[in-house]
Design a protein around this motif. Structure first.
Motif, PDB file in Angstrom:
ATOM      1  N   ASN A 556       0.814  -1.213   0.000  1.00 12.22           N
ATOM      2  CA  ASN A 556       0.000   0.000   0.000  1.00 12.22           C
ATOM      3  C   ASN A 556       0.849   1.265   0.000  1.00 12.22           C
ATOM      4  O   ASN A 556       0.373   2.330   0.356  1.00 12.22           O
ATOM      5  N   TYR A 559       1.040   3.743   2.740  1.00 11.57           N
ATOM      6  CA  TYR A 559      -0.266   4.362   3.027  1.00 11.57           C
ATOM      7  C   TYR A 559      -0.303   5.876   2.790  1.00 11.57           C
ATOM      8  O   TYR A 559      -1.087   6.580   3.401  1.00 11.57           O
ATOM      9  N   ASP A 561      -1.240   7.476   0.030  1.00 13.86           N
ATOM     10  CA  ASP A 561      -2.447   7.890  -0.671  1.00 13.86           C
ATOM     11  C   ASP A 561      -3.635   7.969   0.268  1.00 13.86           C
ATOM     12  O   ASP A 561      -4.422   8.907   0.214  1.00 13.86           O
ATOM     13  N   GLU A 562      -3.723   6.950   1.144  1.00 13.21           N
ATOM     14  CA  GLU A 562      -4.857   6.930   2.070  1.00 13.21           C
ATOM     15  C   GLU A 562      -4.777   8.119   3.020  1.00 13.21           C
ATOM     16  O   GLU A 562      -5.778   8.780   3.317  1.00 13.21           O
ATOM     17  N   ASP A 565      -5.672  11.270   1.259  1.00 14.80           N
ATOM     18  CA  ASP A 565      -7.099  11.294   0.962  1.00 14.80           C
ATOM     19  C   ASP A 565      -7.871  11.844   2.146  1.00 14.80           C
ATOM     20  O   ASP A 565      -8.730  12.708   1.999  1.00 14.80           O
TER      21      ASP A 565
END
Lengths: 636, 493
Positions: A556, A559, A561-562, A565
């Motif tokens: 991932n 993380y 991108d998460e 976001d």
């Protein structure tokens, strides 16, 4: 002649973009490829002149903006630095143009594609040949725009559109820092021309600015802001998230823009501004740290990706990290050297992977490939060369440039330097592992694709292989041939004034064990990778199942991108909705126009009740008023 | 006195309007009326170009001045231009014919009356930009409301009456205070002549109140946060040509007013209230950009983006730096072109699909490519890409702001990021993606007149992006002298 280097690609773009419909697909391809190739030949000639005759020139084309003390010209600056960039940009671009003829042969929008490629080349040339920061910014945003167009070239794909916007907006975040850097430069020096700014730098070394309540050295702040711009464009950690997504674009685009040229603009910026950065050890240390973190981070993520292009994208990210930490330890010429060699082997790898994707009819997952090395002999051989060059296999181009970076980091002799050298060696090992993983999973082992039969895979046409072949020559020899020129001890002769060193770089050599460490690791990694990804495939799987959290973390992409976001995208949407519905709607309109008008309405309804038409009511009110008035007068 | 060129610029559209008034209105497409209006405005445009050519850029003294007694001892009809105002006049005369060509598809009934409204509007706008007497300025400034009110109220969409009244109330409320201020200036100084007022100055003790009174009027018209909520409603309901006039020219009156009157007449108060302007501008830039991000209606999105762009303008003006003010003027011209173009592009698809909702569209590029290319260009100009006029203005403003106040420039620059986000997201949802809505497959590309007007707007946007020199040279001396005048006023306080 110099101007035609810049303007031939623009003309090519205009012809293909506006008249492509009339002259046909094939002619558009020929015109754009030919013009850009001429531009490449001219660039090589210019570089030759620069090397042999120390040719330098600053051509002013026209005024652009002149407002008060701000004077900005359209210009072309030729010095060793821009000449090297000219050659890198135009030659890779010309090869990618030619390659695209084959790669895009089934696409219905060829003229548009070629027009974008040429336009990109033009913008990139404007960037590298500028003699001031604002034209640089023009090129900077221009390449960003072309990148946006090309990532979203397949506009029907939702993911491609999203990636295109992401690339543009994330780059804008970097540009935000860059623009502020330019403002600060103008504020301090009253000019944005390199030569004038660089001259005045020593006068502001001790100047402090108070910024948001902090007391900061002006130079540090300039360097930091410019570096934020460089981070955005060169996909350094924190602002790197757009680069892997940018792989949604056609593969030639990835090779040209997202490997060889545009993403190196950040490195170019730092090197170009070496006369400023030299006075800011603080920022240089920061650059080293960001660079090596990116190098390490991207290499770990590349280990577990399954999309062939994403692996190479993370690899690019990682190599850019190397270039930055080279610049960070003050070895700007080494950074440029790695930029130069990287352009060849990374473009080669990307175009090679494009050839593989082409063979598999748009399959990009390396788990669905394998065992095709006999079917794609040329692609295979060329990919091997690219991989060897990337991993720094002795005597190929990556070997000279990457090892030089690690050596200079070591020679820097301070904590950051040692630390960077250490991370650099580890990352070199990781690079080797993931690169060979890619090769072995793609070309060796069993054939794993269920949709296409192995007989259907085919070698790419000549028009795609020839550019690959030319690039492979560069990947093999560029390091060996240009080593003396770029990073030899006579370096100051070649780079002349274009790169500034406050203190000359150390001419010592690190101990022998240190010199041999990286090549040895690289050599050792090949059998390890072979064992892991061909011989004993269970082992990687069992390692993964034993370290599930770590694996997920890597798959991932740490993380990022998460996190973004939640932090930025969702929250700005929520904030926008809140400001719109609540602030504008409920508060401003509610108490403002709507509130007032309904209030007046209410009052007037009340007031109309007074006009009842009954005389006795009026008389009564009059009486009340009269007695109130009387009372008031009496009391007074 | 030479030929009264400014008066003819002001009067010509009224003559055209009178002429139209006496022709018979026909149902449907009244070609005669259109040609008359078009002819009038094109001639007016040519006159204004002649004005620009014969304008002397090397001085900041008002030129082409006409001074006639109107009410003895009180008001003179006085008009004239300097470098600051001339570009706005050209913008007005340039945009109006474009509006008239664009009415083809958007106005179905009472075309003649619509054209009369536009022509009268043009007169008043030109009047605003060359008035050199406060009362004359006020009259033109307020009179401009009436045709706009009618355009929204008669030819607007479903909620037109609400929007028209909101627009009228908001703007009137501010203006009343300005009228009071103008009258008090007359009582304090004995004149309403701007040039004389520049020379004699206004006593410091009155400046703050007077400044606030003018501010209340200009802030509404700009519009600044928090008195901006009329704008999205007005835009949404107005017909395309109305939106274009509103965004391209009407909003610029306030920006012009800020420079000419707020700064020019009340230099000391302007210094006092600069933090107020900065705060409101920055809030406008950030808040409305975020709001624009969430819009579902294309016109509303562009309306909110206008508020953000005008936030840059007010920010630039009060930096009182050469770059800031020049940037603001260029930003206003550029925004005039770009917002006009964006409203027209929305108008094009609205005429075909009768929907302004973003969700109606998607995948337009595969059916109407020409439209998509031009829309892209305007979107890029709106986000301030270098090479378009939008960049020059924004960049100069931020440069000027940075000289004056770091923090403000930093926050305002965040607006540039958001600007890219909302406009590209809009573009993506409308133009890119798969074509899902079946009705869209029948949509036709730009017709000749649409192609023509959009190209007319695209040309200067690009030209001035690469070569803004003609604009900057025109305003340069005037702005320099204006800032010098301001600085001497401050110094002699």
């Amino acid at each position: 002649m110099e101007l035609s280097i810049i303007f031939l690609p623009l003309i090519a773009s205009i012809i293909s973009g506006f008249f492509g419909r009339y002259i046909g697909d094939r002619n558009s391809e020929i015109v754009t490829s030919a013009l850009v190739s001429i531009s490449a030949l001219l660039s090589i000639h210019v570089l030759y002149q620069v090397i042999v005759n120390q040719y330098e020139e600053n051509i002013v084309i026209a005024t652009w903006i002149s407002s008060g003390s701000l004077e900005v010209n359209w210009s072309m600056l030729i010095d060793p630095l821009s000449a090297v960039m000219l050659v890198v940009v135009t030659s890779v671009s010309a090869l990618v143009h030619i390659y695209s003829i084959g790669y895009m042969s089934h696409d219905p929008h060829k003229p548009r594609f070629m027009a974008y490629l040429s336009l990109f080349t033009f913008a990139m040339l404007m960037l590298v040949t500028s003699d001031n920061f604002i034209q640089l910014f023009f090129g900077w945003e221009g390449v960003g725009l072309c990148s946006y167009f090309l990532i979203g070239f397949w506009f029907k794909k939702e993911s491609a559109n999203a990636a295109a916007i992401k690339a543009f907006v994330v780059n804008r975040v970097g540009d935000f820092g860059f623009a502020l850097g330019i403002f600060l430069i103008f504020y301090l020096f009253g000019t944005v021309n390199y030569s004038e700014v660089f001259q005045q730098i020593p006068t502001v070394v001790d100047k402090n600015l108070s910024f948001l309540g902090f007391e900061v050295k002006a130079i540090d702040l300039i360097c930091l802001l410019l570096f934020i711009g460089a981070m955005g464009k060169s996909a350094q950690i924190l602002l790197h998230t757009w680069l892997p997504d940018a792989m949604e674009g056609p593969t030639p685009v990835s090779a040209l823009i997202h490997a060889a040229t545009m993403v190196t603009a950040g490195v170019f910026l730092v090197v170009r501004c070496s006369p400023i950065y030299e006075y800011s050890p603080l920022t240089l240390n920061l650059i080293t740290i960001v660079g090596m973190t990116t190098a390490f981070f991207a290499a770990t993520v590349a280990l577990v990706q399954t999309d062939i292009k994403k692996i190479i994208a993370y690899s690019t990210c990682s190599q850019l990290g190397y270039m930055f930490f080279a610049a960070g330890v003050g070895a700007y010429n080494v950074a440029m050297f790695h930029l130069f060699t990287h352009a060849f082997f990374k473009a080669l790898l990307f175009l090679g992977s494009g050839s593989v994707i082409h063979a598999f009819k748009d399959e990009q997952n390396i788990n669905n490939m394998g065992g095709v090395w006999k079917k794609l002999p040329y692609t295979y051989a060329l990919m091997i060369i690219g991989t060897l060059a990337l991993t720094g296999f002795p005597f190929l181009s990556g070997f000279y440039s990457k090892d030089a970076i690690i050596e200079f980091a070591y020679l820097k002799g301070n904590t950051t330097g040692y630390y960077a050298a250490g991370i650099g060696i580890i990352t070199a090992f990781l690079t080797s592992i993931y690169s060979w993983r890619l090769i072995f999973k793609t070309f060796h082992g069993e054939y794993n694709n269920k949709e296409i039969k192995i007989e259907e895979t085919h070698e790419s046409p000549l028009v795609m292989l020839v550019p690959l072949f030319i690039l492979s020559i560069g990947a093999v020899f560029a390091g060996f041939l240009f080593k003396g020129l770029f990073i030899g001890h006579g370096e100051n002769l070649f780079w002349a004034e274009s790169i500034k060193f406050l203190e000359p770089l150390s001419t010592e050599h690190p101990p022998l064990w240190f010199l041999l460490l990286t090549p040895c690791l690289v050599l050792v990694s090949i059998p390890i990778a072979y064992y892991l990804f061909v011989k004993n495939k269970e082992l990687p799987n069992s390692i993964v199942s034993m370290n599930k959290p770590l694996y997920n973390f890597l798959v991932n992409k740490w993380y990022f991108d998460e996190l973004y976001d939640v932090l930025f995208i969702k929250s700005s949407k929520k904030l926008g909705l809140f400001l719109w519905k609540f602030c504008d709607g409920t508060i401003i309109d509610g108490f403002g126009p709507d509130g007032i008008s309904s209030f007046i309405k209410k009052c007037s309804i009340k007031a109309t009740k007074f006009q009842s038409g009954f005389i006795y009511q009026y008389a009564f009110v009059m009486l009340l008023g009269f007695s109130a008035l009387l009372t008031f007068l009496i009391i007074k | 006195m030479n030929f009264p060129i400014l008066s003819s610029l002001i009067l010509l559209p009224i003559v055209g309007a009178l002429f139209l008034f006496f022709t018979k209105d026909k149902e449907g497409n009244n070609l005669t009326a259109k040609y008359v209006a078009l002819f009038t405005t094109v001639v007016n445009f040519l006159i204004s170009i002649y004005l620009w050519i014969s304008f002397d850029q090397s001085t900041s003294i008002f030129q082409f001045v006409e001074d006639r007694v109107w009410i003895e001892g009180f008001i003179n009809y006085k008009v004239g231009v300097d470098g600051i105002s001339i570009l706005f006049i050209i913008l007005t005369t340039f945009i109006t014919p474009i509006c008239i060509i664009s009415v083809n598809n958007s106005v179905k009934n009472r075309l003649r009356d619509f054209l009369i409204a536009i022509l009268i509007m043009e007169s008043f706008m030109i009047g605003v930009f060359c008035a050199l007497d406060l009362v004359v300025f006020y009259l033109f400034f307020e009179a401009g409301l009436i045709p706009m009110f009618l355009i929204i109220g008669i030819w607007g969409g479903a909620r037109r009456v609400y929007s028209a009244f909101k627009f009228f109330l908001y703007t009137l409320l501010g203006s009343v205070l300005m009228l009071v201020a103008i009258i008090s200036i007359y009582w304090i100084t004995g004149t309403t002549d701007v040039v004389q007022l520049y020379e004699i100055g206004i006593d410091v003790k009155y400046q703050n109140l007077l400044w606030l009174a003018f501010f209340s009027s200009f802030a509404v018209k700009t519009p600044m946060w928090p008195v901006h909520t009329w704008l999205p409603d007005a835009h949404v309901e107005a017909p395309t040509a109305g939106s274009v006039l509103l965004a391209a020219i009407l909003l610029k009156m306030a920006g012009y007013g800020f420079i000419r009157f707020s700064l020019g007449l009340f230099p000391i108060a302007s210094e006092v209230f600069t933090p107020l302007i900065y705060t409101l501008s920055v809030i406008a830039i950030i808040f409305t950009s975020l709001i624009a991000l969430m819009q579902e209606d294309m016109k509303k999105l562009i309306a909110y983006s206008s508020v953000a762009h005008m936030g840059f303008v007010t920010l630039g003006i009060f930096t009182l730096q050469q770059q800031g003010i020049e940037g603001s003027i260029i930003q206003m011209i550029s925004h005039g072109l770009v917002s006009a173009a964006l409203f027209l592009t929305v108008g094009v698809v609205y005429d075909r699909m009768h929907s302004r909702l973003i969700s109606t569209y998607g995948g337009l590029v595969s059916v109407i490519p020409k439209y998509s290319i031009l829309f892209m260009l305007f979107a890029l100009a709106s986000l301030g890409l270098p090479g378009t006029s939008g960049f020059i203005g924004e960049f100069l403003i931020l440069m000027g702001a940075f000289k004056d106040n770091f923090l403000v420039a930093v926050i305002a620059s965040i607006g540039v990021i958001l600007g890219a986000a909302y406009i590209l997201w809009l573009y993506k949802r409308v133009v890119f993606g798969k074509l899902i809505n079946e009705d869209l497959k029948k949509i036709v590309d730009l017709n000749r007149s649409e192609y023509f007007i959009l190209s007319c707007l695209a040309a200067p946007i690009l030209f001035f992006g690469f070569y803004p020199d003609p604009l900057i040279k025109t305003i340069e001396v005037s702005v320099t002298d204006f800032i010098n005048m301001h600085n001497t006023n401050i110094a002699s306080k």
